[in-house]
Design a protein around this motif. Structure first.
Motif, mmCIF file in Angstrom:
data_model
loop_
_atom_site.group_PDB
_atom_site.id
_atom_site.type_symbol
_atom_site.label_atom_id
_atom_site.label_comp_id
_atom_site.label_asym_id
_atom_site.label_seq_id
_atom_site.Cartn_x
_atom_site.Cartn_y
_atom_site.Cartn_z
ATOM 1 N N LYS A 144 1.039 -1.159 -0.123
ATOM 2 C CA LYS A 144 0.119 0.085 -0.072
ATOM 3 C C LYS A 144 1.102 1.215 -0.112
ATOM 4 O O LYS A 144 2.029 1.150 0.157
ATOM 5 C CB LYS A 144 -0.823 0.113 1.073
ATOM 6 N N THR A 145 0.338 2.426 -0.091
ATOM 7 C CA THR A 145 0.784 3.633 -0.188
ATOM 8 C C THR A 145 1.950 3.789 -1.411
ATOM 9 O O THR A 145 1.406 3.377 -2.487
ATOM 10 C CB THR A 145 1.675 4.111 0.795
ATOM 11 N N ALA B 186 -5.286 3.733 -0.615
ATOM 12 C CA ALA B 186 -5.887 3.079 0.518
ATOM 13 C C ALA B 186 -6.720 1.794 0.290
ATOM 14 O O ALA B 186 -6.475 0.884 0.898
ATOM 15 C CB ALA B 186 -6.580 4.112 1.508
ATOM 16 N N ASP B 187 -7.705 1.948 -0.682
ATOM 17 C CA ASP B 187 -8.314 0.649 -0.911
ATOM 18 C C ASP B 187 -7.898 -0.419 -1.686
ATOM 19 O O ASP B 187 -8.480 -1.563 -1.672
ATOM 20 C CB ASP B 187 -9.770 1.188 -1.701
#
Lengths: 110, 118
Positions: free
Chosen positions: A52-53, A66-67
């Motif tokens: 993520k990120t 984020a999703d």
């Protein structure tokens, strides 16, 4: 059946930044997102991986919201040698989970 | 560090003949994969080994394809008998991380064997 969706082809010019987006509509909690590059007559080569990120290495950056429903591979200042097929892949270690799509054919022009 | 070695690079056979491909993974890599890549498509996983045991062979056409990884190092993929639709590049890859470990699993690919079945 590929789990990911990405554009079939993209064109760019030398020196430009290229962003290739991949959809991960059914990504599992444990899955990491990995991008590979493939030149003609060669096997795929690992570029970057993330959960993520944002992840950055000497070759590219990977943006994952984020999703985690999508990821974007960013290639800064492409050159002619970046002309290749780029694959996004999800993998979390589960059997039957290693599926490559058709990839995105990037053509860099002078 | 030596990469994944595959041989031969090219092979031309007639349909109904048999053929074998060889792969030597990166030293220390426990997991080995065989992929089939048809022109214009992404690689399709045929079989995945963890050491010398099979983890996933759900997409291997077992009536004609077989693979083994003796002693958990080198591997061979065999096709017998070959069909026209088997014409493709056969890629071998290896990874340090075992299957079941969330994430990681960075695969290193060989250059492949291009098979033409006439």
């Amino acid at each position: 059946l590929a789990k990911t969706t990405q554009p079939i082809s993209m064109d760019s010019y030398e020196g430009q930044e290229v962003n290739i987006t991949c959809s991960h509509n059914n990504i599992a909690t444990n899955d990491y997102i990995t991008w590979y590059q493939q030149f003609p007559s060669q096997g795929p080569r690992f570029i970057i991986q993330g959960y993520k990120t944002k992840v950055t290495n000497e070759v590219a950056s990977l943006f994952i919201p984020a999703d985690r429903k999508s990821s974007t591979l960013s290639l800064p200042r492409v050159s002619l040698s970046d002309t290749a097929v780029y694959y996004c892949l999800e993998y979390g270690g589960s059997q039957g989970n290693l599926i490559f799509g058709k990839g995105t054919k990037l053509s860099v022009k002078p | 560090e030596a990469g994944v070695a595959q041989s031969p690079r090219y092979k031309i056979i007639e349909k109904r003949q048999s053929v074998a491909f060889w792969c030597n993974p990166i030293s220390g890599h426990a997991t080995l994969y065989w992929y089939q890549q048809i022109l214009g498509q992404g690689p399709k996983l045929l079989i995945q080994f963890q050491n010398n045991g099979v983890v996933d062979d759900s997409q291997l056409p077992k009536d004609r394809f077989s693979a083994e990884r003796l002693k958990g190092v080198d591997s061979t993929l065999k096709i017998q008998p070959a069909k026209l639709e088997d014409s493709a590049v056969y890629l071998c890859a290896s990874s340090l991380d075992p299957p079941g470990l969330a994430g990681q699993n960075i695969q290193y690919f060989g250059a492949g064997t291009r098979l033409s079945v006439l």
